[in-house]
Every structure is written in C-alpha cells, then in structure tokens.
Design an enzyme around this catalytic site. Sequence first.
Site, PDB file in Angstrom:
ATOM      1  N   HIS A  38      39.215  37.586  37.622  1.00 31.92           N
ATOM      2  CA  HIS A  38      40.160  38.374  36.815  1.00 31.92           C
ATOM      3  C   HIS A  38      41.479  37.611  36.624  1.00 31.92           C
ATOM      4  O   HIS A  38      42.525  38.235  36.411  1.00 31.92           O
ATOM      5  CB  HIS A  38      40.411  39.729  37.490  1.00 31.92           C
ATOM      6  CG  HIS A  38      41.046  40.752  36.595  1.00 31.92           C
ATOM      7  ND1 HIS A  38      40.655  40.978  35.287  1.00 31.92           N
ATOM      8  CD2 HIS A  38      42.072  41.642  36.820  1.00 31.92           C
ATOM      9  CE1 HIS A  38      41.383  41.937  34.751  1.00 31.92           C
ATOM     10  NE2 HIS A  38      42.269  42.361  35.647  1.00 31.92           N
ATOM     11  N   HIS A  52      40.549  50.574  39.063  1.00 33.55           N
ATOM     12  CA  HIS A  52      41.357  49.591  39.803  1.00 33.55           C
ATOM     13  C   HIS A  52      41.313  49.929  41.290  1.00 33.55           C
ATOM     14  O   HIS A  52      41.357  51.114  41.657  1.00 33.55           O
ATOM     15  CB  HIS A  52      42.804  49.596  39.299  1.00 33.55           C
ATOM     16  CG  HIS A  52      42.939  49.178  37.866  1.00 33.55           C
ATOM     17  ND1 HIS A  52      42.705  50.051  36.828  1.00 33.55           N
ATOM     18  CD2 HIS A  52      43.248  47.982  37.301  1.00 33.55           C
ATOM     19  CE1 HIS A  52      42.872  49.413  35.669  1.00 33.55           C
ATOM     20  NE2 HIS A  52      43.215  48.153  35.935  1.00 33.55           N
ATOM     21  N   ASP A  82      39.270  46.417  39.117  1.00 37.60           N
ATOM     22  CA  ASP A  82      40.124  45.269  38.800  1.00 37.60           C
ATOM     23  C   ASP A  82      41.344  45.189  39.716  1.00 37.60           C
ATOM     24  O   ASP A  82      41.750  46.173  40.343  1.00 37.60           O
ATOM     25  CB  ASP A  82      40.619  45.361  37.352  1.00 37.60           C
ATOM     26  CG  ASP A  82      39.525  45.116  36.345  1.00 37.60           C
ATOM     27  OD1 ASP A  82      38.355  44.996  36.762  1.00 37.60           O
ATOM     28  OD2 ASP A  82      39.823  45.056  35.142  1.00 37.60           O
ATOM     29  N   ASP A  83      41.941  43.986  39.737  1.00 37.39           N
ATOM     30  CA  ASP A  83      43.277  43.702  40.309  1.00 37.39           C
ATOM     31  C   ASP A  83      43.324  43.578  41.827  1.00 37.39           C
ATOM     32  O   ASP A  83      44.384  43.314  42.386  1.00 37.39           O
ATOM     33  CB  ASP A  83      44.312  44.749  39.876  1.00 37.39           C
ATOM     34  CG  ASP A  83      44.555  44.742  38.383  1.00 37.39           C
ATOM     35  OD1 ASP A  83      43.991  43.864  37.710  1.00 37.39           O
ATOM     36  OD2 ASP A  83      45.298  45.605  37.895  1.00 37.39           O
ATOM     37  N   HIS A 111      47.134  37.695  36.535  1.00 41.03           N
ATOM     38  CA  HIS A 111      47.074  38.746  35.507  1.00 41.03           C
ATOM     39  C   HIS A 111      47.932  38.506  34.260  1.00 41.03           C
ATOM     40  O   HIS A 111      48.531  39.443  33.722  1.00 41.03           O
ATOM     41  CB  HIS A 111      47.479  40.086  36.133  1.00 41.03           C
ATOM     42  CG  HIS A 111      46.763  41.253  35.509  1.00 41.03           C
ATOM     43  ND1 HIS A 111      47.223  41.888  34.376  1.00 41.03           N
ATOM     44  CD2 HIS A 111      45.641  41.914  35.863  1.00 41.03           C
ATOM     45  CE1 HIS A 111      46.409  42.879  34.056  1.00 41.03           C
ATOM     46  NE2 HIS A 111      45.430  42.921  34.941  1.00 41.03           N
TER      47      HIS A 111
END
Length: 476
Positions: A343, A436, A292-293, A347
């Site tokens: 995603h 991540h 993620d991210d 965020h």
Amino acid sequence: MKIKIDQLKRIKFKRVFTLLVCIFVLVLSIRYVISEKAQATIKKEPEINSDRKYPTVEIQTLIKDQTHGGYSVSYPSLHIKKIDQSLKTYVKKEIANYQQTLAQNAISKNISTELTITYDITHYSEQTVTILFNKYIFTGGKWGEPSIQTFTFDLPSKKQISLQDIFYENSDYLNSLSMIAFTELKQNKNLTELEQLKEKTKPSIENFSEFSLLENTIVLYFQPFLKPTGYSEPQSIAIKKEIFDSILLDQYKNTEANKNKIKETPPSHIVTEIPNSSGIDPTKKVIALTFDDGPSKGPTTLILDALKESDSHATFFVLGSRVQYYPEIIQRMLEEGNEVGNHSWDHPQLSRLTEEQVQHQILDTQAIIKKVSGHEPIHLRPPYGAINDNVRQYLGGGLSVTLWNVDTEDWKSRDKDQIVQSVMSKVADGKIVLMHDIYATSAEAAIEIIKQLKAQDYQLVTISELEEVKKQRQEA
C-alpha cells in the site's frame, strides 16, 4: 699331442659356457630392474575413483582412521574449478565444525566418534547439476540427527543458485510451495506435531533452501523431523515443473538443456497441482475483506483474532513505514493464511509522483515486507485508488493493482454500527470490501461483520484466493 688338443677344447668350451651363463644372468637382472622400476612408476600414479553414475566425475575422499575424532568424507570433483572449490570448502568446513564440537563439548577420548559424509548427484545436465550431501555423526555407539545439504549450480554461469533464482522476480512461488509442502507432509501422521509442521513449511526462503532441479520436476528436501521416538528420515517432495510454467524462468523448464546426462528415473510420487489447502468451495459464496494503512498493534490484532476464530482469511494492504515497527504482526498474518499486499511506503498519491518517487514508495515497501517475513506481495493497492498509465509503466507489471467495490468509509464515520450496516447492505458474492485496520471502531465493526457473513454462509477469502475461485468458475 692329441691329449693337449682335447684339453684346450675343453677349456675353451668351459670359457664359452661360463660367458653365456654370465650373459644370461645379466639379461635376467636387467629385466628384473626394468620391471621393478616400471612397477614403482605405476604405484606412484594415484588411483582414479570415478562416480558410479557419471564416469567423468572423480570421487574425492578425506579419511581419518581413528576411534575418536575419525571421519570418512567423500565429495565429487566435476573438473570445474569454481564448483569443485565450493564443494571442497563445504566438506572442509563440516570437518572443522565436527572437530570443534568435540573440543567444546569436552567429549572424552575414550568415546568413539565418527563423522560420515556421503553424496549423490541427483541431476546433471547442460544447464544445472545438483549434489545432495548426507551427514551423520556417530558418538558413543549412537548415531545423531542426520542432516542434508544440497548444492545446485547453474553450469553456464558456474554459480550456485537458490530457489528464488529460478523464478521470475516478485512471483509468489513461496506461498505455493508452502501449501504443497504442508499438504503433502501432513499426510504422514507420525511425522511431527501440526504446529511444528506449519513452522517448517511456512512461506520463507529458509524453509525451502534444499532442492534439486530434475528434467520435469522440482524436488524439495526437508531436514529430519523430531518425533517422540527420535528423528525421522529426511523428507522429499517432487513437484511437476508445469505447475509453475508462468513464473519459472525459461532456462530451467523442461528443455533439451535440462535433459540428464544419463536416463533419469522420475520420482515415484509427483505433485501435479497446487492443493486447495484453504478448503474453499468455488460453488459457494465468497467475499474478500481488505484492510488498509496498517499494521497497528491493537486493531490489527483484534481483526486477526476474529479471522482465526472463524477460520477465515483477509488481505492486509500495509504501509512500509509501519511494517518496520510491527514485523511480528506481518509474520502472523502470513502464518495464519492471510495475504499481505503493498500500500506504498507512506500513503502519497502515486499519480502525482515522478518515476523515481513511485519506485521508492513501492520497491522499498516490497523490500521491508520481504525482510521481515520472506514474503513478496503480488498485489498493490494504490493510496486513494489513484492509478494511471504512468504509474503502471513505472511499476513495470510486477504487481497486480487491486481496488475495491464496497467502500465502508470507516475512516470518516468512526461508528461501528454504521460501518457494519454499510457492508451488510452491499455484500454480494465476489465483492471486495475496503476497510482500515488502524481504527478501534473499524476493528469492532470487522468482528461483527465476520460473524454476520459467516452466518450467511460466505467464505471469507484473500484477494489471491478470490482470483483463483473466479478462475475455477470460468474454467467450469
């Protein structure tokens, strides 16, 4: 007295005879004039040249008969103004480009040149029509690279359509077409080098711009491949429509409106299933690593290198705000068989946002990913895993929500060994691991995790591949 009477009779006879001859000549002259006028009238009427397969279609020709700069072009007229104009514009543009090329390259007028464009109506139904053009340029005794161009029109709307117009929005049809095309074309060992083939079949709309819709199949066309001995012939692949039954729009399925006007000859070879190009064995253990991210330049690149080296795949849930800075990394992810998921843009916790804010977060991210790669994600991972009925309603069912069942908490520990231990102590067949790709420690841990999982005979797959394996197991 008798002699005078006889003379008078002879004179009268001669006059009558002469009159009759004159009348006869006059009649013949009138008939000749009428016949000539009729012939002249017939010659003035243009000769109609009908298509051999579809008699209602008229063949239009443009010919310039000269040794240098000559051309012979044919195209169909369907007697549908908007469509006919599109086809006429295309051939006129091709002629203009050909003439401009001759001038720009200063090709001597002593060298013979000719442009040839022919066409074939590959399908003609109530719903759609496809015209396939073949173009050849002859220069100095040699034919250049042949090329193809297709025009597919939706007849009820009279609009030209592309492949993305026949599938539901946000459907992942490009990845399926990419797998099919690569697998089919790879069977021809003499076609091209593997890297060139991958480039020509990667999941981008530009690679699948030439196509035809038949009754039961979708036919893809590919421009000639460059070989050591010259150019190949254009390639085609026929795919059964039923493969895409869940994502193909109803009006383009095998319905009465899609029946060809004449009896259609099906292609000799038809692909009937999406190939398992990843080589995944559903009977063996699988696990999905997800990151993620990202993307980020350093950590993401290290993870991609490790995946490539081990012939493994993963899923990257990316932020739209970061995609715009690293488009080449998104492209690499997809080219190497990984999956890109959504995603959000930057965020936030989606469950605290309004409908408009949620749609900005998701739709803008979809748009930027598609812009840089041609790919539209089908999986969403909500930040913090925050999802509720309102968010699902705002999304409209266009994306599948993907969470996880192994949380490494790598963002908290920032410790390579601890992250590795966290994963390896919880791994099991079918698990989804959350990591991540913005931390160096996470990338270092991922490299070690990939090695250890491979040593334990795990197959490292994407989320879509994991879903497919589970589906195959259920069917079995």
